[in-house]
Design a protein around this motif. Structure first.
Motif, mmCIF file in Angstrom:
data_model
loop_
_atom_site.group_PDB
_atom_site.id
_atom_site.type_symbol
_atom_site.label_atom_id
_atom_site.label_comp_id
_atom_site.label_asym_id
_atom_site.label_seq_id
_atom_site.Cartn_x
_atom_site.Cartn_y
_atom_site.Cartn_z
ATOM 1 N N GLY A 161 0.843 -1.203 0.000
ATOM 2 C CA GLY A 161 0.000 0.000 0.000
ATOM 3 C C GLY A 161 0.867 1.238 0.000
ATOM 4 N N ASP A 191 0.845 -1.367 -4.726
ATOM 5 C CA ASP A 191 -0.428 -0.761 -4.338
ATOM 6 C C ASP A 191 -1.479 -1.271 -5.311
ATOM 7 N N ARG A 246 1.897 1.154 6.028
ATOM 8 C CA ARG A 246 1.458 2.280 6.858
ATOM 9 C C ARG A 246 0.099 2.772 6.372
HETATM 10 C C1 LIG Z 1 -3.619 6.306 3.193
HETATM 11 S S1 LIG Z 1 -2.766 5.679 1.811
HETATM 12 C C2 LIG Z 1 -1.166 5.436 2.556
HETATM 13 C C3 LIG Z 1 -0.076 5.418 1.531
HETATM 14 C C4 LIG Z 1 1.318 5.147 2.113
HETATM 15 N N1 LIG Z 1 1.344 3.874 2.831
HETATM 16 C C5 LIG Z 1 1.787 6.266 3.009
HETATM 17 O O1 LIG Z 1 1.844 6.071 4.231
HETATM 18 O O2 LIG Z 1 2.080 7.349 2.474
HETATM 19 C C6 LIG Z 1 -3.343 3.977 1.674
HETATM 20 C C7 LIG Z 1 -2.906 3.276 0.401
HETATM 21 O O3 LIG Z 1 -3.277 1.904 0.502
HETATM 22 C C8 LIG Z 1 -3.671 1.460 -0.799
HETATM 23 N N2 LIG Z 1 -4.456 0.211 -0.666
HETATM 24 C C9 LIG Z 1 -5.744 0.064 -0.285
HETATM 25 N N3 LIG Z 1 -6.073 -1.243 -0.253
HETATM 26 C C10 LIG Z 1 -4.974 -1.950 -0.633
HETATM 27 C C11 LIG Z 1 -4.680 -3.335 -0.796
HETATM 28 N N4 LIG Z 1 -5.606 -4.292 -0.579
HETATM 29 N N5 LIG Z 1 -3.439 -3.699 -1.192
HETATM 30 C C12 LIG Z 1 -2.485 -2.764 -1.436
HETATM 31 N N6 LIG Z 1 -2.706 -1.422 -1.299
HETATM 32 C C13 LIG Z 1 -3.931 -1.017 -0.899
HETATM 33 C C14 LIG Z 1 -4.424 2.644 -1.363
HETATM 34 O O4 LIG Z 1 -4.544 2.575 -2.771
HETATM 35 C C15 LIG Z 1 -3.557 3.810 -0.870
HETATM 36 O O5 LIG Z 1 -2.553 4.132 -1.803
#
Ligand SMILES: C[S@@+](CC[C@H](N)C(=O)[O-])C[C@H]1O[C@@H](n2cnc3c(N)ncnc32)[C@H](O)[C@@H]1O
Length: 310
Positions: free
Chosen positions: A88, A110, A148
Protein backbone atom coordinates in the motif's frame (compact mmCIF):
# COMPACT_ATOMS: atom_id res chain seq x y z
CA UNK A 1 -15.77 0.27 20.17
CA UNK A 2 -18.03 -2.60 19.11
CA UNK A 3 -16.55 -4.47 16.19
CA UNK A 4 -19.16 -5.16 13.58
CA UNK A 5 -17.85 -7.00 10.56
CA UNK A 6 -20.11 -6.99 7.55
CA UNK A 7 -20.32 -10.34 5.75
CA UNK A 8 -19.64 -8.41 2.54
CA UNK A 9 -17.31 -5.42 3.09
CA UNK A 10 -19.30 -3.36 0.58
CA UNK A 11 -22.58 -4.05 2.29
CA UNK A 12 -23.90 -2.03 5.25
CA UNK A 13 -24.81 -3.92 8.40
CA UNK A 14 -28.49 -3.83 9.38
CA UNK A 15 -27.84 -1.12 12.00
CA UNK A 16 -27.35 1.50 9.28
CA UNK A 17 -29.81 0.46 6.62
CA UNK A 18 -32.41 2.98 7.84
CA UNK A 19 -30.00 5.85 7.02
CA UNK A 20 -29.03 4.76 3.53
CA UNK A 21 -30.40 7.21 1.00
CA UNK A 22 -27.34 8.67 -0.75
CA UNK A 23 -26.92 12.47 -0.60
CA UNK A 24 -26.27 14.02 -4.03
CA UNK A 25 -22.87 15.73 -4.48
CA UNK A 26 -19.91 15.72 -6.85
CA UNK A 27 -17.80 12.76 -5.71
CA UNK A 28 -14.06 12.32 -6.14
CA UNK A 29 -13.01 8.91 -7.48
CA UNK A 30 -11.88 6.09 -5.22
CA UNK A 31 -9.41 3.25 -5.77
CA UNK A 32 -12.02 0.73 -4.65
CA UNK A 33 -15.46 0.89 -3.11
CA UNK A 34 -14.17 -0.70 0.08
CA UNK A 35 -11.53 1.99 0.56
CA UNK A 36 -12.76 5.24 2.11
CA UNK A 37 -9.95 7.69 1.27
CA UNK A 38 -9.50 9.38 -2.11
CA UNK A 39 -6.61 8.34 -4.34
CA UNK A 40 -7.44 9.98 -7.63
CA UNK A 41 -6.05 12.05 -10.45
CA UNK A 42 -6.51 15.20 -8.38
CA UNK A 43 -4.01 13.85 -5.84
CA UNK A 44 -1.67 12.76 -8.65
CA UNK A 45 -1.73 16.26 -10.11
CA UNK A 46 -1.00 17.78 -6.74
CA UNK A 47 1.99 15.42 -6.40
CA UNK A 48 3.35 16.56 -9.76
CA UNK A 49 2.74 20.27 -9.44
CA UNK A 50 2.97 20.98 -5.75
CA UNK A 51 4.94 18.34 -3.83
CA UNK A 52 4.97 20.30 -0.61
CA UNK A 53 1.21 20.69 -0.64
CA UNK A 54 0.56 17.00 -1.22
CA UNK A 55 -1.17 15.51 1.77
CA UNK A 56 0.77 12.25 1.60
CA UNK A 57 4.05 14.14 1.68
CA UNK A 58 2.85 16.33 4.54
CA UNK A 59 1.62 13.18 6.29
CA UNK A 60 4.97 11.48 5.90
CA UNK A 61 6.75 14.52 7.34
CA UNK A 62 4.32 14.82 10.25
CA UNK A 63 4.69 11.14 11.15
CA UNK A 64 8.44 11.09 10.69
CA UNK A 65 8.83 14.15 12.95
CA UNK A 66 6.61 12.55 15.62
CA UNK A 67 8.95 9.55 15.75
CA UNK A 68 12.14 11.60 16.17
CA UNK A 69 12.83 11.85 12.43
CA UNK A 70 13.03 8.08 12.07
CA UNK A 71 11.48 6.21 9.14
CA UNK A 72 12.83 2.82 10.20
CA UNK A 73 12.17 1.42 13.67
CA UNK A 74 12.43 -2.29 12.87
CA UNK A 75 15.75 -4.17 13.21
CA UNK A 76 17.26 -5.31 9.92
CA UNK A 77 18.35 -8.91 9.28
CA UNK A 78 22.07 -9.47 8.72
CA UNK A 79 22.00 -10.03 4.94
CA UNK A 80 24.16 -8.62 2.17
CA UNK A 81 21.41 -7.99 -0.37
CA UNK A 82 18.59 -6.42 1.59
CA UNK A 83 15.20 -6.45 -0.14
CA UNK A 84 12.51 -4.14 1.22
CA UNK A 85 8.81 -4.46 0.38
CA UNK A 86 6.21 -1.77 1.05
CA UNK A 87 2.53 -2.73 0.93
CA UNK A 88 0.00 0.00 0.00
CA UNK A 89 2.86 2.30 -0.93
CA UNK A 90 0.72 5.16 -2.32
CA UNK A 91 3.17 7.76 -3.63
CA UNK A 92 6.12 5.67 -2.37
CA UNK A 93 7.21 8.51 -0.10
CA UNK A 94 8.26 6.23 2.80
CA UNK A 95 10.23 3.93 0.49
CA UNK A 96 11.92 6.85 -1.30
CA UNK A 97 12.95 8.28 2.05
CA UNK A 98 14.28 4.94 3.35
CA UNK A 99 16.26 4.44 0.13
CA UNK A 100 18.26 7.59 0.95
CA UNK A 101 19.39 5.93 4.22
CA UNK A 102 19.94 2.30 3.23
CA UNK A 103 21.52 0.23 0.50
CA UNK A 104 19.30 -2.42 -1.03
CA UNK A 105 16.44 -3.12 -3.40
CA UNK A 106 13.15 -1.41 -2.73
CA UNK A 107 9.80 -2.69 -4.03
CA UNK A 108 6.54 -0.86 -3.40
CA UNK A 109 3.11 -2.06 -4.45
CA UNK A 110 -0.43 -0.76 -4.34
CA UNK A 111 -3.82 -1.56 -5.85
CA UNK A 112 -3.72 1.91 -7.45
CA UNK A 113 -0.74 2.97 -9.58
CA UNK A 114 -1.52 6.63 -10.32
CA UNK A 115 0.46 7.97 -7.36
CA UNK A 116 3.61 5.93 -8.11
CA UNK A 117 6.71 8.14 -8.53
CA UNK A 118 7.73 8.58 -12.15
CA UNK A 119 11.49 9.07 -11.79
CA UNK A 120 12.51 6.81 -8.92
CA UNK A 121 16.17 5.67 -8.67
CA UNK A 122 16.98 2.33 -10.36
CA UNK A 123 16.95 0.31 -7.13
CA UNK A 124 13.28 1.18 -6.54
CA UNK A 125 10.36 -0.32 -8.43
CA UNK A 126 6.61 -0.32 -8.09
CA UNK A 127 3.96 -2.87 -9.01
CA UNK A 128 0.19 -3.29 -8.75
CA UNK A 129 -0.75 -5.97 -6.22
CA UNK A 130 -2.99 -6.44 -3.22
CA UNK A 131 -1.61 -7.00 0.26
CA UNK A 132 -4.26 -9.64 0.87
CA UNK A 133 -2.87 -11.86 -1.90
CA UNK A 134 0.72 -11.48 -2.96
CA UNK A 135 2.22 -13.66 -5.72
CA UNK A 136 3.26 -17.17 -4.64
CA UNK A 137 6.82 -16.63 -5.86
CA UNK A 138 7.44 -13.76 -3.42
CA UNK A 139 7.69 -16.35 -0.62
CA UNK A 140 10.68 -15.82 1.72
CA UNK A 141 12.10 -13.01 -0.46
CA UNK A 142 12.17 -9.84 1.67
CA UNK A 143 14.24 -8.82 4.71
CA UNK A 144 11.85 -6.01 5.65
CA UNK A 145 8.15 -5.48 4.99
CA UNK A 146 6.54 -2.13 5.72
CA UNK A 147 2.93 -1.02 5.67
CA UNK A 148 1.46 2.28 6.86
CA UNK A 149 -2.09 3.61 7.11
CA UNK A 150 -4.25 0.90 5.59
CA UNK A 151 -6.85 1.15 8.36
CA UNK A 152 -9.33 2.70 5.91
CA UNK A 153 -8.84 -0.18 3.48
CA UNK A 154 -8.85 -3.51 5.33
CA UNK A 155 -11.64 -5.31 7.15
CA UNK A 156 -10.91 -7.75 9.98
CA UNK A 157 -10.58 -10.74 7.66
CA UNK A 158 -8.35 -8.83 5.23
CA UNK A 159 -6.09 -7.71 8.10
CA UNK A 160 -5.55 -11.37 8.98
CA UNK A 161 -4.86 -12.27 5.34
CA UNK A 162 -2.48 -9.30 4.92
CA UNK A 163 -0.42 -10.10 8.03
CA UNK A 164 -0.20 -13.78 7.07
CA UNK A 165 1.00 -12.73 3.62
CA UNK A 166 3.64 -10.41 5.10
CA UNK A 167 4.90 -13.33 7.21
CA UNK A 168 5.02 -15.59 4.15
CA UNK A 169 7.05 -13.20 1.98
CA UNK A 170 9.62 -12.43 4.71
CA UNK A 171 12.86 -14.38 4.96
CA UNK A 172 13.42 -16.13 8.31
CA UNK A 173 14.78 -13.44 10.66
CA UNK A 174 13.15 -10.68 8.58
CA UNK A 175 11.21 -7.81 10.13
CA UNK A 176 7.82 -6.22 9.67
CA UNK A 177 6.97 -2.60 10.50
CA UNK A 178 3.35 -1.42 10.58
CA UNK A 179 2.18 2.15 11.24
CA UNK A 180 -1.44 3.00 12.06
CA UNK A 181 -3.40 5.89 13.53
CA UNK A 182 -5.26 5.52 16.81
CA UNK A 183 -7.95 7.59 18.54
CA UNK A 184 -7.98 11.39 18.51
CA UNK A 185 -9.38 13.82 21.05
CA UNK A 186 -10.33 17.46 21.46
CA UNK A 187 -13.82 18.70 22.46
CA UNK A 188 -17.49 17.81 21.96
CA UNK A 189 -17.59 18.48 18.18
CA UNK A 190 -14.62 16.18 17.69
CA UNK A 191 -16.34 13.54 19.80
CA UNK A 192 -19.39 13.70 17.51
CA UNK A 193 -17.17 13.58 14.42
CA UNK A 194 -15.21 10.60 15.80
CA UNK A 195 -18.49 8.73 16.30
CA UNK A 196 -19.42 9.52 12.68
CA UNK A 197 -16.09 8.12 11.45
CA UNK A 198 -16.48 5.08 13.70
CA UNK A 199 -19.95 4.43 12.23
CA UNK A 200 -18.60 4.82 8.69
CA UNK A 201 -15.86 2.29 9.40
CA UNK A 202 -18.26 -0.14 11.08
CA UNK A 203 -20.67 0.14 8.14
CA UNK A 204 -17.86 -1.16 5.92
CA UNK A 205 -16.49 -3.72 8.35
CA UNK A 206 -13.27 -1.67 8.74
CA UNK A 207 -11.32 -1.61 12.00
CA UNK A 208 -10.92 1.97 13.19
CA UNK A 209 -9.24 0.51 16.28
CA UNK A 210 -6.94 -1.80 14.31
CA UNK A 211 -4.04 -0.60 16.50
CA UNK A 212 -5.61 -2.46 19.43
CA UNK A 213 -5.68 -5.72 17.46
CA UNK A 214 -2.40 -5.64 15.51
CA UNK A 215 -0.09 -7.10 18.22
CA UNK A 216 -2.38 -10.14 18.62
CA UNK A 217 -2.74 -10.51 14.85
CA UNK A 218 1.07 -10.44 14.50
CA UNK A 219 1.41 -13.06 17.20
CA UNK A 220 -1.28 -15.26 15.62
CA UNK A 221 0.63 -15.16 12.32
CA UNK A 222 3.81 -16.46 14.04
CA UNK A 223 5.75 -13.21 14.56
CA UNK A 224 7.96 -12.80 17.64
CA UNK A 225 9.68 -9.82 19.33
CA UNK A 226 6.49 -7.76 18.87
CA UNK A 227 7.07 -4.17 19.98
CA UNK A 228 4.89 -1.05 19.95
CA UNK A 229 5.88 2.62 19.96
CA UNK A 230 3.10 5.17 20.32
CA UNK A 231 3.38 8.94 19.90
CA UNK A 232 0.80 11.68 20.17
CA UNK A 233 0.60 14.23 17.36
CA UNK A 234 -0.77 17.65 18.33
CA UNK A 235 -3.66 18.98 16.24
CA UNK A 236 -4.36 22.70 15.90
CA UNK A 237 -2.91 26.18 15.96
CA UNK A 238 -2.40 26.10 19.75
CA UNK A 239 0.62 23.81 19.14
CA UNK A 240 2.39 26.10 16.67
CA UNK A 241 3.61 24.83 13.28
CA UNK A 242 3.66 21.18 14.43
CA UNK A 243 -0.02 21.45 15.34
CA UNK A 244 -0.87 23.25 12.09
CA UNK A 245 0.84 20.52 10.05
CA UNK A 246 -0.91 17.78 12.05
CA UNK A 247 -4.24 19.58 11.66
CA UNK A 248 -3.84 20.13 7.91
CA UNK A 249 -2.94 16.50 7.32
CA UNK A 250 -5.68 14.91 9.39
CA UNK A 251 -8.32 17.43 8.28
CA UNK A 252 -7.37 16.39 4.73
CA UNK A 253 -7.94 12.75 5.68
CA UNK A 254 -11.32 13.43 7.30
CA UNK A 255 -12.59 15.84 4.62
CA UNK A 256 -11.73 13.10 2.10
CA UNK A 257 -14.36 10.86 3.72
CA UNK A 258 -17.18 13.09 2.44
CA UNK A 259 -18.24 10.88 -0.48
CA UNK A 260 -18.42 7.63 1.53
CA UNK A 261 -20.37 9.41 4.32
CA UNK A 262 -22.82 11.03 1.88
CA UNK A 263 -23.21 7.78 -0.06
CA UNK A 264 -24.35 6.28 3.24
CA UNK A 265 -26.96 9.05 3.52
CA UNK A 266 -24.95 10.95 6.13
CA UNK A 267 -25.17 8.05 8.63
CA UNK A 268 -27.65 10.05 10.72
CA UNK A 269 -25.05 12.78 11.46
CA UNK A 270 -25.41 15.13 8.46
CA UNK A 271 -28.26 15.73 6.01
CA UNK A 272 -26.36 17.43 3.18
CA UNK A 273 -22.95 18.11 1.70
CA UNK A 274 -23.03 21.62 3.23
CA UNK A 275 -23.71 20.13 6.67
CA UNK A 276 -20.79 17.73 6.28
CA UNK A 277 -18.49 20.62 5.33
CA UNK A 278 -19.79 22.69 8.27
CA UNK A 279 -19.15 19.87 10.74
CA UNK A 280 -15.58 19.51 9.49
CA UNK A 281 -15.07 23.31 9.68
CA UNK A 282 -16.24 23.18 13.30
CA UNK A 283 -13.84 20.34 14.09
CA UNK A 284 -10.99 22.41 12.68
CA UNK A 285 -11.97 25.46 14.76
CA UNK A 286 -12.19 23.27 17.86
CA UNK A 287 -8.71 21.81 17.29
CA UNK A 288 -7.24 25.29 16.83
CA UNK A 289 -8.80 26.54 20.05
CA UNK A 290 -8.35 23.51 22.31
CA UNK A 291 -4.93 22.86 23.85
CA UNK A 292 -4.43 19.10 24.16
CA UNK A 293 -6.18 18.25 20.87
CA UNK A 294 -4.19 15.31 19.54
CA UNK A 295 -4.16 11.98 17.71
CA UNK A 296 -2.23 8.85 18.61
CA UNK A 297 -0.02 7.09 16.09
CA UNK A 298 1.33 3.58 16.57
CA UNK A 299 4.32 1.85 15.00
CA UNK A 300 4.54 -1.90 15.50
CA UNK A 301 7.63 -3.97 14.75
CA UNK A 302 8.04 -7.74 14.86
CA UNK A 303 10.24 -10.49 13.49
CA UNK A 304 9.75 -13.76 11.66
CA UNK A 305 11.64 -16.40 13.70
CA UNK A 306 14.91 -17.64 12.23
CA UNK A 307 13.60 -21.16 12.59
CA UNK A 308 9.94 -22.12 12.70
CA UNK A 309 10.94 -25.17 14.81
CA UNK A 310 11.47 -22.86 17.83
C1 LIG B 1 -3.62 6.31 3.19
S1 LIG B 1 -2.77 5.68 1.81
C2 LIG B 1 -1.17 5.44 2.56
C3 LIG B 1 -0.08 5.42 1.53
C4 LIG B 1 1.32 5.15 2.11
N1 LIG B 1 1.34 3.87 2.83
C5 LIG B 1 1.79 6.27 3.01
O1 LIG B 1 1.84 6.07 4.23
O2 LIG B 1 2.08 7.35 2.47
C6 LIG B 1 -3.34 3.98 1.67
C7 LIG B 1 -2.91 3.28 0.40
O3 LIG B 1 -3.28 1.90 0.50
C8 LIG B 1 -3.67 1.46 -0.80
N2 LIG B 1 -4.46 0.21 -0.67
C9 LIG B 1 -5.74 0.06 -0.28
N3 LIG B 1 -6.07 -1.24 -0.25
C10 LIG B 1 -4.97 -1.95 -0.63
C11 LIG B 1 -4.68 -3.33 -0.80
N4 LIG B 1 -5.61 -4.29 -0.58
N5 LIG B 1 -3.44 -3.70 -1.19
C12 LIG B 1 -2.48 -2.76 -1.44
N6 LIG B 1 -2.71 -1.42 -1.30
C13 LIG B 1 -3.93 -1.02 -0.90
C14 LIG B 1 -4.42 2.64 -1.36
O4 LIG B 1 -4.54 2.57 -2.77
C15 LIG B 1 -3.56 3.81 -0.87
O5 LIG B 1 -2.55 4.13 -1.80
Amino acid sequence: MTLQVASNANQAPALFTKYIAPIEHTPRTYASEGYVLPSDEQERQRLLFSLLALRLVLQHNVLKAAFGNRVLLAPLPAVEDLKVLECGTGSGIWLLDLATELKGNFHGFDIESRLFPRNAPGNLFFTMNSVTRMPEWWAESYGLVHQRLLLAALNAYQWKEAINEMYRVLIPGGSVQLGEAGPWKSGSVTEKHQTLVQNLFESRGLLLDCAVHIPQMLSNAGFIEIKTEVKTIPLGRWAGQTGIDGRDNFMGVFRGMKTPVLKMGGLGFVQSEAEFDRLLDEVEVEWDATPGSEIEFFIFTAQKPLSSAL
